[in-house]
Design a protein around this motif. Sequence first.
Motif, PDB file in Angstrom:
ATOM      1  N   ALA A   1       3.784  -4.307  -0.662  1.00 56.76           N
ATOM      2  CA  ALA A   1       4.778  -3.237  -0.723  1.00 56.76           C
ATOM      3  C   ALA A   1       6.160  -3.799  -1.031  1.00 56.76           C
ATOM      4  CB  ALA A   1       4.810  -2.484   0.594  1.00 56.76           C
TER       5      ALA A   1
ATOM      6  N   CYS B   1       3.817   0.041  -4.065  1.00 55.99           N
ATOM      7  CA  CYS B   1       2.829  -0.857  -3.478  1.00 55.99           C
ATOM      8  C   CYS B   1       1.835  -1.228  -4.566  1.00 55.99           C
ATOM      9  CB  CYS B   1       2.133  -0.160  -2.315  1.00 55.99           C
ATOM     10  SG  CYS B   1       0.884  -1.152  -1.477  1.00 55.99           S
TER      11      CYS B   1
ATOM     12  N   TRP C   1       0.703   5.840   3.105  1.00 57.75           N
ATOM     13  CA  TRP C   1       1.936   5.247   3.607  1.00 57.75           C
ATOM     14  C   TRP C   1       2.063   5.639   5.078  1.00 57.75           C
ATOM     15  CZ3 TRP C   1       4.868   1.747   1.151  1.00 57.75           C
ATOM     16  CH2 TRP C   1       4.752   1.655  -0.243  1.00 57.75           C
TER      17      TRP C   1
ATOM     18  N   CYS D   1       2.136   0.336   3.331  1.00 58.86           N
ATOM     19  CA  CYS D   1       1.103   0.942   2.499  1.00 58.86           C
ATOM     20  C   CYS D   1      -0.249   0.493   3.029  1.00 58.86           C
ATOM     21  CB  CYS D   1       1.270   0.611   1.027  1.00 58.86           C
ATOM     22  SG  CYS D   1       1.182  -1.133   0.608  1.00 58.86           S
TER      23      CYS D   1
END
Length: 123
Positions: free
Chosen positions: A5, A21, A35, A95
């Motif tokens: 990320a 990401c 997320w 992420c």
Amino acid sequence: VQLQAYGGGLAQAGGSLRLSCAASGPMLNYYALYWFRQASPSERELVAGISMTGGSTTYADSVKGRFTISRDNTNNTVALQMNNLKPEDTAVYYCAADPVYNIRKLSSQTRFWGQGTQVTVSS
């Protein structure tokens, strides 16, 4: 699956940031992408999720209408566009990927994680 990320930083309230990401690994289009965020000492909470094809998305109530998740299966990336940021959005954002798409995904149910990226919103 490996996730990296980037894109966090400092923003003023009302401003915008975009998190990205990059994912690597086999058959990434078979994974839902998410997320999460964690503001110490709170638990890690789901911010947004997107299904394998991108046809379904889910958002925490606190970010609906302000954040947008998207994925690019060709380039193996997932992004989170964050608009109208608020101080309460301040957190470390992660992420994540998992073979199961769930609109109320829990962090304990999520298999693969990237490192976090700090988002700080000043008032």
